[in-house]
Design a protein around this motif. Sequence first.
Motif, PDB file in Angstrom:
ATOM      1  N   GLY A  18       6.514 -37.864  26.548  1.00  0.00           N
ATOM      2  CA  GLY A  18       7.681 -37.175  27.107  1.00  0.00           C
ATOM      3  C   GLY A  18       8.762 -36.898  26.087  1.00  0.00           C
ATOM      4  O   GLY A  18       8.486 -36.712  24.905  1.00  0.00           O
ATOM      5  N   LEU A  19      10.005 -36.906  26.564  1.00  0.00           N
ATOM      6  CA  LEU A  19      11.128 -36.538  25.690  1.00  0.00           C
ATOM      7  C   LEU A  19      11.617 -37.741  24.890  1.00  0.00           C
ATOM      8  O   LEU A  19      12.670 -38.293  25.151  1.00  0.00           O
ATOM      9  CB  LEU A  19      12.287 -35.994  26.525  1.00  0.00           C
ATOM     10  CG  LEU A  19      12.288 -34.497  26.829  1.00  0.00           C
ATOM     11  CD1 LEU A  19      13.589 -34.119  27.531  1.00  0.00           C
ATOM     12  CD2 LEU A  19      12.117 -33.641  25.591  1.00  0.00           C
ATOM     13  N   THR A  57      18.449 -39.501  27.283  1.00  0.00           N
ATOM     14  CA  THR A  57      18.867 -40.329  28.424  1.00  0.00           C
ATOM     15  C   THR A  57      18.191 -39.900  29.726  1.00  0.00           C
ATOM     16  O   THR A  57      18.238 -40.624  30.706  1.00  0.00           O
ATOM     17  CB  THR A  57      20.393 -40.284  28.654  1.00  0.00           C
ATOM     18  OG1 THR A  57      20.758 -38.949  28.980  1.00  0.00           O
ATOM     19  CG2 THR A  57      21.153 -40.744  27.439  1.00  0.00           C
ATOM     20  N   LEU A  58      17.552 -38.729  29.734  1.00  0.00           N
ATOM     21  CA  LEU A  58      16.858 -38.288  30.949  1.00  0.00           C
ATOM     22  C   LEU A  58      15.652 -39.170  31.243  1.00  0.00           C
ATOM     23  O   LEU A  58      15.154 -39.221  32.358  1.00  0.00           O
ATOM     24  CB  LEU A  58      16.384 -36.839  30.800  1.00  0.00           C
ATOM     25  CG  LEU A  58      17.441 -35.751  30.857  1.00  0.00           C
ATOM     26  CD1 LEU A  58      16.799 -34.398  30.619  1.00  0.00           C
ATOM     27  CD2 LEU A  58      18.164 -35.759  32.189  1.00  0.00           C
TER      28      LEU A  58
ATOM     29  N   ASP B 208      21.638 -46.738  29.068  1.00  0.00           N
ATOM     30  CA  ASP B 208      20.802 -47.818  28.547  1.00  0.00           C
ATOM     31  C   ASP B 208      19.812 -47.347  27.489  1.00  0.00           C
ATOM     32  O   ASP B 208      19.569 -48.036  26.502  1.00  0.00           O
ATOM     33  CB  ASP B 208      20.032 -48.488  29.697  1.00  0.00           C
ATOM     34  CG  ASP B 208      20.995 -49.248  30.601  1.00  0.00           C
ATOM     35  OD1 ASP B 208      22.023 -49.713  30.088  1.00  0.00           O
ATOM     36  OD2 ASP B 208      20.708 -49.365  31.800  1.00  0.00           O
ATOM     37  N   SER B 209      19.243 -46.146  27.697  1.00  0.00           N
ATOM     38  CA  SER B 209      18.166 -45.719  26.805  1.00  0.00           C
ATOM     39  C   SER B 209      18.640 -45.403  25.395  1.00  0.00           C
ATOM     40  O   SER B 209      17.861 -45.485  24.456  1.00  0.00           O
ATOM     41  CB  SER B 209      17.450 -44.514  27.407  1.00  0.00           C
ATOM     42  OG  SER B 209      18.398 -43.599  27.894  1.00  0.00           O
ATOM     43  N   THR B 210      19.885 -45.025  25.226  1.00  0.00           N
ATOM     44  CA  THR B 210      20.327 -44.616  23.886  1.00  0.00           C
ATOM     45  C   THR B 210      21.445 -45.497  23.340  1.00  0.00           C
ATOM     46  O   THR B 210      22.068 -45.150  22.336  1.00  0.00           O
ATOM     47  CB  THR B 210      20.816 -43.153  23.895  1.00  0.00           C
ATOM     48  OG1 THR B 210      21.832 -43.029  24.881  1.00  0.00           O
ATOM     49  CG2 THR B 210      19.691 -42.194  24.197  1.00  0.00           C
ATOM     50  N   ARG B 211      21.698 -46.640  23.993  1.00  0.00           N
ATOM     51  CA  ARG B 211      22.777 -47.514  23.551  1.00  0.00           C
ATOM     52  C   ARG B 211      22.627 -47.889  22.072  1.00  0.00           C
ATOM     53  O   ARG B 211      21.526 -48.131  21.598  1.00  0.00           O
ATOM     54  CB  ARG B 211      22.822 -48.778  24.407  1.00  0.00           C
ATOM     55  CG  ARG B 211      23.792 -49.833  23.858  1.00  0.00           C
ATOM     56  CD  ARG B 211      24.015 -50.973  24.800  1.00  0.00           C
ATOM     57  NE  ARG B 211      24.544 -50.468  26.053  1.00  0.00           N
ATOM     58  CZ  ARG B 211      24.000 -50.718  27.208  1.00  0.00           C
ATOM     59  NH1 ARG B 211      22.942 -51.450  27.304  1.00  0.00           N
ATOM     60  NH2 ARG B 211      24.528 -50.213  28.302  1.00  0.00           N
ATOM     61  N   ASN B 212      23.758 -47.899  21.380  1.00  0.00           N
ATOM     62  CA  ASN B 212      23.849 -48.308  19.965  1.00  0.00           C
ATOM     63  C   ASN B 212      23.354 -47.258  18.969  1.00  0.00           C
ATOM     64  O   ASN B 212      23.370 -47.504  17.773  1.00  0.00           O
ATOM     65  CB  ASN B 212      23.117 -49.631  19.689  1.00  0.00           C
ATOM     66  CG  ASN B 212      23.747 -50.791  20.427  1.00  0.00           C
ATOM     67  OD1 ASN B 212      24.858 -50.667  20.934  1.00  0.00           O
ATOM     68  ND2 ASN B 212      23.055 -51.903  20.482  1.00  0.00           N
ATOM     69  N   TYR B 213      22.892 -46.121  19.465  1.00  0.00           N
ATOM     70  CA  TYR B 213      22.464 -45.065  18.547  1.00  0.00           C
ATOM     71  C   TYR B 213      23.495 -43.947  18.506  1.00  0.00           C
ATOM     72  O   TYR B 213      24.203 -43.706  19.473  1.00  0.00           O
ATOM     73  CB  TYR B 213      21.119 -44.487  18.985  1.00  0.00           C
ATOM     74  CG  TYR B 213      19.964 -45.391  18.663  1.00  0.00           C
ATOM     75  CD1 TYR B 213      19.299 -45.304  17.445  1.00  0.00           C
ATOM     76  CD2 TYR B 213      19.554 -46.354  19.581  1.00  0.00           C
ATOM     77  CE1 TYR B 213      18.248 -46.143  17.149  1.00  0.00           C
ATOM     78  CE2 TYR B 213      18.504 -47.217  19.293  1.00  0.00           C
ATOM     79  CZ  TYR B 213      17.854 -47.103  18.082  1.00  0.00           C
ATOM     80  OH  TYR B 213      16.819 -47.946  17.788  1.00  0.00           O
TER      81      TYR B 213
END
Lengths: 96, 326
Positions: A18-19, A57-58, B208-213
């Motif tokens: 995915g992305l 983030t998606l 949450d998925s990109t925290r700290n980046y």
Amino acid sequence: MAEEKVIEKEVTLLNRYGLHVRPAGLFAKTASRYDADITVEKDGVEVSGKSIMALMTLEAVSGSVLKLKVSGPEAEDLLEEIEALVARKFDIPDEQ
Amino acid sequence: MADGNSITGSSFTLRQFVAAGAERLKMEVVVGGRGLDHQVLEPMTNRPGLALTGFYGHFAWPRLQLVGLAENGYMESLDPKTRIARLQELIDRRAYCFIYACGIEVPEAVKALAEKAGVTILATKLLTREFAHQCTFVLEELRAPKTRIYGTTVEVAGIGVMMEGDSGLGKSETALGLIKHGNALVADDLTCLRKDIAANKLFARACDSTRNYMEIRGIGLIHVPSVFGVTAVCREKSLDLVVTFRRLNDIKGDLDRVGDDRRWRTFLGVNVPQLVIPVAAGRDLVNLVETAAQQFKLRVAGYDAAGDLDRRLKRLADEMRHGTAS
């Protein structure tokens, strides 16, 4: 200002992961090359197609359906290239 | 620009509740399955003691039913048949989740009943009152209205500052400079806001998925704590100030030159003070944002530079007038 025509189109992610970073990067890079605005929506969350961070983030995975909304002078060209990019699985060799 | 400002609270399922609270509430799923997809209709707990005795008036079925030593002790005093019948009555009245506290062993007959009815049973080792207390925090956080805003948030001198503005104006680069000055990144590019309803305040954090980046044009993605150390990131910070970058040409005459013009940005129904900072070649944005944060801090503490200078000038004018009069 002339009225904004918005083209809507749904695409399904086909590559394995995915992305993630590289596809999101390619997506944003492609989107930034055109004189057009693009938003990407998944599960009711809409983000700018020109932002790598936002696209990641998606949490879109293989099989996720993304709703694209494109507008601006080069909207059609952009949409065409994004669709091709998704169809080519972002040209990532391990995820074909 | 749409802010996505939903004032109403977020809805969430039992599954989300379990995920958010498993650790804090020392909670495990005894009977789960499809029942976990049920919405938590009222985010609070209910002690179903009265209903278990057979009085169903005002039974708070939309809440999470918390079974403590009292309820369990009462149930054990009943004969097995009545015990199950009473529980069935509660389920018939739409109760959808029971939480056994104090490490009470959930009886097999109750498990079987719950499984058949698609009702969720959770268990916790915490004491009932402790659980009820902690549970409130978890539920409040889940219920809090949330939205995502395009903006980069940094904790500057203890103040939560979100920078917003068109892409390419240098938000991330400014954040980078602020981090190098000893401030901490909260979120790059996309900031998740949560409203604390009781305090009427907003809290900012990263997704949450990109925290700290961060993404820095020309460099690519960087992992902030690896490059700058753990003090360079902050998990959550109150949103105290919004700094909006605008191209100098776009602002024209509409620019606050004194600093007494109070502007606000509104997210989720909460007003946050806003400063508009013009971006032009040669302007040191890092320095400007840092000064803005310090000035804001001073203002909150009660010092108003513009007002103070105004009073001084008026006093001088008074003195000069009296001087010429005499």
